[in-house]
Design a protein around this motif. Sequence first.
Motif, mmCIF file in Angstrom:
data_model
loop_
_atom_site.group_PDB
_atom_site.id
_atom_site.type_symbol
_atom_site.label_atom_id
_atom_site.label_comp_id
_atom_site.label_asym_id
_atom_site.label_seq_id
_atom_site.Cartn_x
_atom_site.Cartn_y
_atom_site.Cartn_z
ATOM 1 N N ARG A 57 74.034 -16.191 12.186
ATOM 2 C CA ARG A 57 75.486 -16.162 12.079
ATOM 3 C C ARG A 57 76.083 -14.767 12.255
ATOM 4 O O ARG A 57 77.153 -14.625 12.849
ATOM 5 C CB ARG A 57 75.943 -16.797 10.769
ATOM 6 C CG ARG A 57 75.568 -16.073 9.519
ATOM 7 C CD ARG A 57 75.862 -16.916 8.270
ATOM 8 N NE ARG A 57 75.490 -16.223 7.060
ATOM 9 C CZ ARG A 57 74.239 -16.066 6.635
ATOM 10 N NH1 ARG A 57 73.249 -16.570 7.336
ATOM 11 N NH2 ARG A 57 73.986 -15.415 5.518
ATOM 12 N N ASN A 58 75.399 -13.739 11.789
ATOM 13 C CA ASN A 58 75.939 -12.386 11.958
ATOM 14 C C ASN A 58 75.941 -11.970 13.427
ATOM 15 O O ASN A 58 76.882 -11.317 13.894
ATOM 16 C CB ASN A 58 75.144 -11.385 11.117
ATOM 17 C CG ASN A 58 75.331 -11.628 9.633
ATOM 18 O OD1 ASN A 58 76.370 -12.130 9.191
ATOM 19 N ND2 ASN A 58 74.318 -11.302 8.842
ATOM 20 N N ASP A 59 74.908 -12.345 14.144
ATOM 21 C CA ASP A 59 74.855 -12.060 15.585
ATOM 22 C C ASP A 59 75.948 -12.817 16.327
ATOM 23 O O ASP A 59 76.605 -12.264 17.215
ATOM 24 C CB ASP A 59 73.488 -12.415 16.165
ATOM 25 C CG ASP A 59 72.377 -11.544 15.610
ATOM 26 O OD1 ASP A 59 72.656 -10.385 15.231
ATOM 27 O OD2 ASP A 59 71.233 -12.025 15.552
ATOM 28 N N GLY A 62 79.266 -11.158 15.597
ATOM 29 C CA GLY A 62 79.380 -9.903 16.342
ATOM 30 C C GLY A 62 79.683 -10.106 17.814
ATOM 31 O O GLY A 62 80.353 -9.283 18.443
ATOM 32 N N VAL A 70 79.973 -19.374 11.566
ATOM 33 C CA VAL A 70 80.870 -18.213 11.530
ATOM 34 C C VAL A 70 82.252 -18.624 11.048
ATOM 35 O O VAL A 70 82.821 -17.991 10.162
ATOM 36 C CB VAL A 70 80.966 -17.551 12.930
ATOM 37 C CG1 VAL A 70 82.019 -16.451 12.947
ATOM 38 C CG2 VAL A 70 79.606 -17.023 13.369
#
Length: 180
Positions: A57-59, A62, A70
Amino acid sequence: KLRHPVNTWVGSVVGALPPVMGYTAVCGYIPLSASVLALTLYLWQMPHFFSLAWLCRNDYAGAGYKMLSVTHPDKVGVVTFRNTLYLFSISALAPALGVCSPWFALDSAIVTGAFAVEAYRFYRDTNNDTARRVFRLSLLHLPILMLLLVFHRLPQEEDSRRFGVEEEMERYHGTVPALA
């Protein structure tokens, strides 16, 4: 992926169609067994991908992707669990359509039940550890389910016609070698 979280459901349709296309190319039409295969692949992709999307989710954030993990991280667990439960429909559908023996219903329900337990844990406690367990179990679930479909399969009408191979060979070569 850049516009809306519905991309996962749309992408799963695209992921489920190639085996049906191959099946249709061999048979010359879309048999019921191809629809069981497509539905299995479509439904399986949801818990598989949502657990992976949680881990990434962080990728995704980003990169600006509008993934469910997200945009609505609080919904990923329940959506994963709900879609895992939908896999139980395959257990009943395949025998009802005459694709598999009734024993498939029992065997696949056991395998899907184990998958659903992990998806429930992910729903109750959505974190990287539970997501990883769902993802890893998804990698086992699909091949086991496919093997069960093969093991419990019932002979179909298209089996007896050998998918039209004999007719095609006769048309082009004038004789048909024994295929048995």
